[in-house]
Write a protein that holds these residues in place. Structure first.
Motif, PDB file in Angstrom:
ATOM      1  N   LEU A 124       0.818  -1.216   0.000  1.00 44.22           N
ATOM      2  CA  LEU A 124       0.000   0.000   0.000  1.00 44.22           C
ATOM      3  C   LEU A 124       0.852   1.267   0.000  1.00 44.22           C
ATOM      4  O   LEU A 124       0.427   2.315   0.474  1.00 44.22           O
ATOM      5  N   LEU A 175      -4.615   4.275   4.930  1.00 38.49           N
ATOM      6  CA  LEU A 175      -4.864   3.430   3.762  1.00 38.49           C
ATOM      7  C   LEU A 175      -5.171   1.987   4.151  1.00 38.49           C
ATOM      8  O   LEU A 175      -6.061   1.364   3.567  1.00 38.49           O
ATOM      9  N   ALA A 231      -8.654   0.318   3.070  1.00 44.14           N
ATOM     10  CA  ALA A 231      -8.635  -0.797   2.117  1.00 44.14           C
ATOM     11  C   ALA A 231      -9.527  -1.951   2.549  1.00 44.14           C
ATOM     12  O   ALA A 231      -9.934  -2.769   1.721  1.00 44.14           O
ATOM     13  N   PRO A 233     -15.894   1.934  -0.475  1.00 50.35           N
ATOM     14  CA  PRO A 233     -14.585   2.370  -0.960  1.00 50.35           C
ATOM     15  C   PRO A 233     -14.295   3.836  -0.686  1.00 50.35           C
ATOM     16  O   PRO A 233     -13.183   4.296  -0.944  1.00 50.35           O
ATOM     17  N   MET A 249     -10.738   4.311  -2.341  1.00 50.04           N
ATOM     18  CA  MET A 249      -9.837   3.190  -2.568  1.00 50.04           C
ATOM     19  C   MET A 249     -10.262   2.468  -3.843  1.00 50.04           C
ATOM     20  O   MET A 249     -11.444   2.173  -4.038  1.00 50.04           O
ATOM     21  N   ARG A 308     -10.267  -0.708  -5.706  1.00 57.80           N
ATOM     22  CA  ARG A 308     -10.096  -2.141  -5.470  1.00 57.80           C
ATOM     23  C   ARG A 308     -10.734  -2.939  -6.594  1.00 57.80           C
ATOM     24  O   ARG A 308     -11.863  -2.677  -6.994  1.00 57.80           O
ATOM     25  N   THR A 317      -6.048  -3.958  -3.925  1.00 51.36           N
ATOM     26  CA  THR A 317      -6.139  -2.498  -4.004  1.00 51.36           C
ATOM     27  C   THR A 317      -5.047  -2.000  -4.943  1.00 51.36           C
ATOM     28  O   THR A 317      -3.863  -2.145  -4.658  1.00 51.36           O
ATOM     29  N   HIS A 360      -5.539   4.777  -5.338  1.00 51.22           N
ATOM     30  CA  HIS A 360      -6.206   5.617  -4.349  1.00 51.22           C
ATOM     31  C   HIS A 360      -6.376   7.007  -4.948  1.00 51.22           C
ATOM     32  O   HIS A 360      -5.522   7.495  -5.692  1.00 51.22           O
TER      33      HIS A 360
END
Length: 356
Positions: free
Chosen positions: A54, A86, A90, A95, A129, A131, A136, A139
């Protein structure tokens, strides 16, 4: 108030973007512009993330000042007990997270809010986020100036509704194969940072590789350096502008001059096994499909793979069929050659050569 017509038009435009041939930076640039037209904002930033660490793997679109960007990374990595980190975002069901949804006491005790965002003239913010396929990949954050109205529920709902579409488009752009013949010369390079995360020195090889990194390369490397200073080691895999992949791996230096903490980052080609695993995830293979694909690429016969996995030949055939479809290959030979497209040629004869 966000109208249904505006939201619907933006979603359709986003779907078209997701089917385009844009690279990750171009894709997120268009996403940022589309969102700004639909949900007006004053400051924004969009990046790719390494799904395992991340950490930033590309600061691709940013309207933030370098000082604000680095302050946010220091807060993200060094501030214990902070809100909206984060790692926490996540794992959330939604999100999207909004600063305005924090209760007054939490906001008042948040260093990110009180010491970074408010002094920078920022009021409300939304963080999204990105995903897809259980990982993930990126961002995004949009902010409004202090004193402007907060993002309303329609705007928050809209961004949450399109986050998966953005993530899927980003995943597709990250997984797109490099153009033939465009391999980058990724000769290992080294960058040294001081205790404040400032670049002290860099080898010529590192400077050449950094030039191939997308967006704000210094911000990407800064995040890895700060994390390495905290954790002793840290890394992020970065997709270069030509489609190849780079590993930025940081480590703390001990016994540095004046007993100051230094961090060095090595910039190297991602190890093949690691790259294979990453690419299979980018193509949305399930855990079992990734296991089968890696065995197929390592050479055993299909009956041996079935026996090793304790599954029938019929079940294995179904897995293989799905793997080939997701990766767009016609057989094992193409599958085994897949990773090579993302890897530079053997440079062993060129490492020490230079024009005369």
């Amino acid at each position: 108030m966000l109208s249904t017509t505006a939201a619907g038009g933006a979603r359709e435009a986003l779907r078209r973007l997701g089917r385009s041939s844009l690279d990750p930076q171009g894709f997120l640039y268009e996403v940022s512009a589309l969102i700004r037209r639909t949900v007006p904002n004053d400051v924004s930033g969009w990046m790719t993330l390494d799904p395992d660490t991340l950490l930033s793997s590309g600061t691709l679109v940013t309207q933030k000042s370098p000082e604000l960007d680095r302050a946010l990374w220091r807060n993200e990595l060094l501030q214990d007990g902070e809100v909206h980190k984060l790692a926490e975002l996540a794992t959330r069901r939604s999100p999207v997270a909004a600063l305005s949804e924090l209760d007054a006491a939490t906001a008042a005790n948040s260093p990110r809010v009180q010491q970074i965002l408010r002094p920078a003239g920022i009021g409300d913010g939304l963080r999204a986020m990105l995903r897809s396929g259980g990982s993930t990949w990126g961002h995004g954050a949009i902010y409004r100036e202090l004193g402007a109205r907060d993002f309303d529920s329609d705007e928050r709902t809209f961004l949450a509704a399109i986050a998966d579409d953005i993530a899927e488009g980003l995943r597709r752009s990250l997984s797109r194969r490099p153009e033939p013949g465009g391999a980058a010369v990724v000769v290992p390079g080294v960058v040294a940072f001081d205790a404040q995360g400032r670049v002290v020195s860099a080898t010529a090889e590192a400077s050449r590789v950094i030039a191939l990194m997308p967006g704000d390369a210094t911000s990407t490397l800064y995040a890895v350096a700060i994390a390495a200073g905290l954790r002793d080691r840290a890394s992020a895999r970065v997709r270069l502008t030509d489609g190849r992949w780079l590993l930025a791996q940081g480590g703390r230096m001990h016994g540095a001059p004046n007993d100051r903490l230094w961090v060095t980052l090595t910039l190297v080609q991602v190890p093949r096994a690691d790259l294979t695993s990453l690419l299979l995830r980018l193509h949305t293979l399930s855990a079992r499909q990734r296991e089968v694909a890696e065995l197929l690429m390592s050479g055993p016969r299909t009956d041996e793979i079935a026996a090793q996995l304790h599954i029938s030949q019929h079940t294995l055939h179904d897995h293989v069929k799905a793997i080939f479809a997701k990766l767009g290959v016609q057989g094992r030979a193409e599958l085994m050659a897949l990773v090579t497209d993302y890897v530079q040629p053997d440079l062993s004869t060129n490492l020490h050569s230079s024009p005369r």
